[in-house]
Scaffold this motif. Structure first.
Motif, mmCIF file in Angstrom:
data_model
loop_
_atom_site.group_PDB
_atom_site.id
_atom_site.type_symbol
_atom_site.label_atom_id
_atom_site.label_comp_id
_atom_site.label_asym_id
_atom_site.label_seq_id
_atom_site.Cartn_x
_atom_site.Cartn_y
_atom_site.Cartn_z
ATOM 1 N N VAL A 1 0.871 -1.171 0.000
ATOM 2 C CA VAL A 1 0.000 0.000 0.000
ATOM 3 C C VAL A 1 0.906 1.218 0.000
ATOM 4 N N PHE A 2 0.748 2.080 -1.011
ATOM 5 C CA PHE A 2 1.588 3.273 -1.139
ATOM 6 C C PHE A 2 0.685 4.491 -1.157
ATOM 7 N N ASN A 3 0.841 5.360 -0.167
ATOM 8 C CA ASN A 3 0.009 6.572 -0.061
ATOM 9 C C ASN A 3 -1.482 6.251 -0.141
ATOM 10 N N GLY A 4 -1.863 5.129 0.479
ATOM 11 C CA GLY A 4 -3.268 4.744 0.494
ATOM 12 C C GLY A 4 -3.726 3.972 -0.719
ATOM 13 N N VAL A 5 -2.829 3.793 -1.710
ATOM 14 C CA VAL A 5 -3.179 3.079 -2.937
ATOM 15 C C VAL A 5 -2.719 1.624 -2.827
ATOM 16 N N LYS A 6 -3.643 0.686 -2.980
ATOM 17 C CA LYS A 6 -3.281 -0.730 -2.949
ATOM 18 C C LYS A 6 -2.591 -1.105 -4.257
ATOM 19 N N ILE A 7 -1.555 -1.954 -4.150
ATOM 20 C CA ILE A 7 -0.796 -2.355 -5.327
ATOM 21 C C ILE A 7 -0.702 -3.878 -5.364
ATOM 22 N N LEU A 8 -0.985 -4.459 -6.527
ATOM 23 C CA LEU A 8 -0.773 -5.887 -6.766
ATOM 24 C C LEU A 8 0.178 -6.002 -7.944
ATOM 25 N N ARG A 9 1.310 -6.689 -7.726
ATOM 26 C CA ARG A 9 2.348 -6.746 -8.751
ATOM 27 C C ARG A 9 2.438 -8.141 -9.366
ATOM 28 N N PHE A 10 2.737 -8.160 -10.667
ATOM 29 C CA PHE A 10 2.779 -9.398 -11.440
ATOM 30 C C PHE A 10 4.215 -9.729 -11.855
ATOM 31 N N PRO A 11 4.611 -11.012 -11.744
ATOM 32 C CA PRO A 11 5.961 -11.402 -12.180
ATOM 33 C C PRO A 11 6.091 -11.308 -13.696
ATOM 34 N N PHE A 12 7.326 -11.168 -14.156
ATOM 35 C CA PHE A 12 7.574 -11.046 -15.595
ATOM 36 C C PHE A 12 8.978 -11.508 -15.921
ATOM 37 N N VAL A 13 9.202 -11.739 -17.188
ATOM 38 C CA VAL A 13 10.560 -12.019 -17.678
ATOM 39 C C VAL A 13 10.889 -10.982 -18.740
ATOM 40 N N ARG A 14 12.159 -10.645 -18.821
ATOM 41 C CA ARG A 14 12.583 -9.666 -19.819
ATOM 42 C C ARG A 14 12.731 -10.342 -21.177
ATOM 43 N N THR A 15 12.279 -9.669 -22.218
ATOM 44 C CA THR A 15 12.492 -10.121 -23.591
ATOM 45 C C THR A 15 13.071 -8.940 -24.365
ATOM 46 N N PRO A 16 13.655 -9.179 -25.547
ATOM 47 C CA PRO A 16 14.258 -8.066 -26.298
ATOM 48 C C PRO A 16 13.284 -6.938 -26.620
ATOM 49 N N LEU A 17 11.995 -7.259 -26.785
ATOM 50 C CA LEU A 17 11.045 -6.232 -27.189
ATOM 51 C C LEU A 17 10.317 -5.600 -26.007
ATOM 52 N N LYS A 18 9.859 -6.403 -25.069
ATOM 53 C CA LYS A 18 9.127 -5.854 -23.922
ATOM 54 C C LYS A 18 9.063 -6.894 -22.822
#
Length: 375
Positions: free
Chosen positions: A55-72
């Motif tokens: 929770v940042f400044n009252g804003v709830k955050i849910l984060r998703f895992p990812f892998v890096r690729t050359p494009l995005k």
């Protein structure tokens, strides 16, 4: 109302989109709404890993895992499962078409959730692989955008990119905002020759163009305030300052607290922004609100804000000889001329206060989300 914002990056990562989300979310929460942000679980630029929930400044955050690729970055998730997670919200507002757009559209179709898709420059912030981005936008993203409840564009140039979708989906232009009062409190003590750049360090920002002009502008120095940055681009700037022998005239402040940024705005003669592309131009308005004259590249985003010579200065940084000549003229302007530009700039910035922008968004949300039946 339960509102979901999606974007690839959010705080502690710093940038224009992140600021847009945070300022809107904070104000919507203060107005009684519940706002949550879905984003990646790491900083793309630095590689810093971030916890799954916060929770940042009252804003709830849910984060998703990812892998890096050359494009995005490639998000590791089930599109269908994420769409089901979105079912608990009354409205979805995605601020980056590269992140969870497909899941958002599924939630819109399956569960009838109103979906607004925001532009923030779409995918055209940098010229790299522009031909591929243009093809992807025309052949993949545009057909998907036609199924949204509405398209939220932050600038006239973004509106132009979706020409042809008008009439098929509602389009509203609601630009970025600024915390006007926070910047308007700056007590100006400008120092001759002191130039300031603040914002992200990346190739589309064109900062190397300022470096190349400095040897022709004796008596000037450049101060850099930045949060997020492209590591490779930052290294190239460090090498360039050594090649041009201007290292002693470049001051790398990095990420400063807000009070530190205000202090830099108080001391600088002007803010200089040579970006090759911007979706909106948030830092321009923040500098204007602080009554700092702005010198900007002659691109669409800045021309939408600045009337050259009235509330700011427009320069074509791609023409270095002419840019040097124009900057020399600017540096010799009288304090009275600079004060006039600053006053007009502040008047422009006042019209872009965050409270006004968020009120526009809230009215749109209310139109899309039916009120519960009472009685």
């Amino acid at each position: 109302m339960r509102i979901l914002y999606t974007a690839r990056e959010f705080y502690p990562s710093i940038g224009g989109t992140q600021t847009y989300l945070l300022e809107c979310a904070r104000r919507l929460i203060a107005r009684g709404h519940d706002v949550e942000v879905f984003c990646l679980n790491g900083d793309i630029s630095t590689g810093q890993s971030l916890q799954r929930t916060e929770v940042f400044n009252g804003v709830k955050i849910l984060r998703f895992p990812f892998v890096r690729t050359p494009l995005k970055p490639f998000v590791l998730h089930s599109v269908a499962a994420t769409a089901r997670q979105m079912r608990r919200f009354d409205l979805i507002h995605t601020h980056d078409i590269r992140f969870l757009l497909e899941a958002s559209l599924l939630a819109h179709v399956w569960f009838g959730k109103p979906l607004i898709v925001g532009s923030h420059g779409f995918i055209f912030h940098q010229r790299r692989l522009h031909w591929l981005k243009a093809a992807a936008f025309q052949l993949y993203y545009r057909p998907l955008l036609a199924h949204a409840s509405g398209l939220h564009v932050v600038s006239p140039q973004d509106r132009a990119r979706i020409q042809g979708l008008h009439g098929r989906v509602e389009v509203r232009e609601i630009g970025g905002g600024i915390a006007y009062q926070e910047f308007a409190t700056v007590r100006r003590m400008p120092q001759p020759g002191r130039l300031l750049y603040f914002g992200r360090l990346d190739s589309n920002k064109g900062i190397e163009q300022i470096f190349q002009l400095l040897p022709h502008l004796p008596g000037t120095e450049l101060h850099l305030v930045f949060g997020s940055y492209n590591a490779e681009y930052k290294r190239s700037l460090e090498e360039l300052q050594n090649q041009l022998e201007i290292r002693h005239r470049i001051h790398w402040h990095g990420n400063l607290p807000h009070s530190g940024l205000l202090d830099q705005l108080a001391k600088c003669l002007c803010v200089i922004l040579p970006s090759r592309y911007e979706g909106f131009g948030l830092t321009t308005l923040e500098a204007m609100a602080a009554a700092v004259p702005v010198v900007c590249n002659r691109i669409d985003a800045f021309q939408n804000i600045i009337t050259d010579g009235t509330n700011g200065i427009l320069i074509d940084f791609s023409d270095s000889a002419r840019a040097v000549e124009q900057l020399r003229r600017f540096l010799t302007k009288s304090s009275r001329e600079l004060a006039s530009i600053a006053t007009e700039g502040q008047r422009t910035a006042r019209q872009c206060d965050w409270d006004l922008r968020v009120a526009e968004l809230e009215r749109w949300y209310d139109e899309l989300v039916p009120m519960p039946h009472l009685g």
